[in-house]
Scaffold this motif. Sequence first.
Motif, PDB file in Angstrom:
ATOM      1  N   ASN A 128     -61.143  23.027 -37.192  1.00 55.85           N
ATOM      2  CA  ASN A 128     -62.466  23.399 -36.695  1.00 55.85           C
ATOM      3  C   ASN A 128     -63.360  22.170 -36.538  1.00 55.85           C
TER       4      ASN A 128
ATOM      5  N   LEU B 269     -66.223  21.238 -37.761  1.00 58.66           N
ATOM      6  CA  LEU B 269     -66.744  20.585 -38.961  1.00 58.66           C
ATOM      7  C   LEU B 269     -65.667  19.740 -39.651  1.00 58.66           C
ATOM      8  N   MET B 270     -64.458  20.276 -39.651  1.00 64.04           N
ATOM      9  CA  MET B 270     -63.343  19.545 -40.260  1.00 64.04           C
ATOM     10  C   MET B 270     -63.065  18.264 -39.474  1.00 64.04           C
TER      11      MET B 270
ATOM     12  N   MET C  45     -65.704  15.818 -40.261  1.00 65.53           N
ATOM     13  CA  MET C  45     -65.493  15.296 -41.606  1.00 65.53           C
ATOM     14  C   MET C  45     -64.413  14.204 -41.576  1.00 65.53           C
TER      15      MET C  45
ATOM     16  N   ARG D  63     -65.743  11.053 -39.900  1.00 63.79           N
ATOM     17  CA  ARG D  63     -66.637  10.311 -40.783  1.00 63.79           C
ATOM     18  C   ARG D  63     -65.841   9.592 -41.887  1.00 63.79           C
ATOM     19  N   ALA D  64     -64.825  10.283 -42.402  1.00 59.40           N
ATOM     20  CA  ALA D  64     -64.011   9.667 -43.465  1.00 59.40           C
ATOM     21  C   ALA D  64     -63.297   8.417 -42.941  1.00 59.40           C
TER      22      ALA D  64
ATOM     23  N   LEU E  58     -59.897  11.062 -47.802  1.00 61.29           N
ATOM     24  CA  LEU E  58     -60.362  12.448 -47.900  1.00 61.29           C
ATOM     25  C   LEU E  58     -59.372  13.331 -48.665  1.00 61.29           C
TER      26      LEU E  58
ATOM     27  N   PHE F  66     -59.876  16.782 -50.767  1.00 58.07           N
ATOM     28  CA  PHE F  66     -58.703  17.668 -50.806  1.00 58.07           C
ATOM     29  C   PHE F  66     -57.652  17.079 -51.746  1.00 58.07           C
TER      30      PHE F  66
END
Lengths: 370, 97
Positions: A2, A4-5, A8, A11-12, A19, A65
């Motif tokens: 998705n 947002l993932m 994320m 950004r990581a 992450l 995670f």
Amino acid sequence: MNVLMEEMNRRAVALGVPLGVQLDVTYRCNERCVHCYLDHDDHGEMTTAEIRGVLDQLAAAGVFFLTLSGGEVLMRMDFFPILEYARLLMFCVKIKTNAFMIRESQADRIRDLGVQSVQVSIYSHRPEVHDAITKLPGSLKRSIAGIRLLQARGLKVIIANVLMRQNYSDYAGVKALAQELGVEYTIDPTVTPRMDGDRGIVALGIGGDDLRQVFRNPDLVGNVEEFCAPPSAVNDEALDELPCSASHTFCYISPYGDVFPCVQFPLPTGNVRQQRFLEIWRHSPQMNEVRSIRPRNLPVCSTCSHVGTCTRCPGLAYMEGNMRGPSSQDCEKSFARTGIPSANMILKSASRPNPSLVQIALRSSAVPVS
Amino acid sequence: MSSLYIARSRQVAARELGGEMMIMSARDSTLFSLNDVATVIWQAADGQTPLDEIVERRVCAEFDVEPAEALKDAESLVRELEGHGILMVSETPVVSG
Ligand code: SF4
Ligand code: SF4
């Protein structure tokens, strides 16, 4: 993935944050799967205190995670204290287990600790096939019982079905079993070579026609036309993409504290018993070497029409002898999907003597020229 | 309106990434991202400190916001997070669960 993932992840990568990490807490196991790539003896696993220390470091490094795996995680008597500590540090925890040892009380604790998902390997819906692979009589029955207990508590359970010659024809049965149990189902058609480099077990995997069949089954791959479509023209974007998450947003830690770019990429980069995790993550020359590689730096793959869509695993390539080389198992998959040979296949066949030409030469030399 | 108390659910995972808090609910694997103000509120959600105090001491101290407006926004934020099951909201102090 998705939005947002994806954001994320992006950004990581930009911040250099790991992450995700898989931490194998033990290589010991109650099963003896025919295709397992591990040495199950205990060569000095990290203690509970050492693992807690590693978890502190991972949380501080930004790891979100955390996959706890093995071996069989429940072979460790301190597995629940480890899990409890991981959750105290707010990791999003996924557990990989064979579920054989999961009874009511274990399932309750896993639920109460807010575990995100539990992945269980099931090889067949038939005990004679599953138990022959795990070499543990009664294992299918016990694993299914464990899955039921987890599922009944509202936990997300995923059945992972490694496809091999021995169990390949049972995938529909395993999928139906997953449906009946109300859990997710995923296949994995790759058998990984042993960590000590022995490639013997790779032959247990499926190839050729079987692989082609799997890739043409809409129940397994979704939209077959899309999945098996010929690769589109290679562009700069594909050649500059990150090959995979290994060393970029993900790494793997063994029960002995060794840090690798990925669970399937046994390139030693450091050990958390001797160095701080972040020092290894940021400054290990090996980690940085993996990080620097883009598809355009791969001598064979950069010339391959599949490069933009191939699942090429740099870890498998490394185990074949060169992390910048092709991964034959992925070449085989690209070929099975599209019917188009990979650059690696073409190179190999060009360097092999053509047997029919040799035959003609032999015959003609056998016939006396009059 | 009486003071609200907020506590983080134990069924979530959370980590700060580049100034924003990433939160995943174990209940349905939904991923949330909190902006910097919401992150401050989340981090202060100990179940014991009233929300108006969190807003006054943390939010208003760190961000250029008008107190009454900030409290109104904070209340709707915590109700939203409560709806997603990642925060518990109560009119009495709570123990994180
Ligand atoms: S492609 Fe291979 S090395 Fe990369 S993340 Fe996947 S398994 Fe690991
Ligand atoms: S198909 Fe083979 S040669 Fe082509 S990109 Fe994939 S691994 Fe490389």
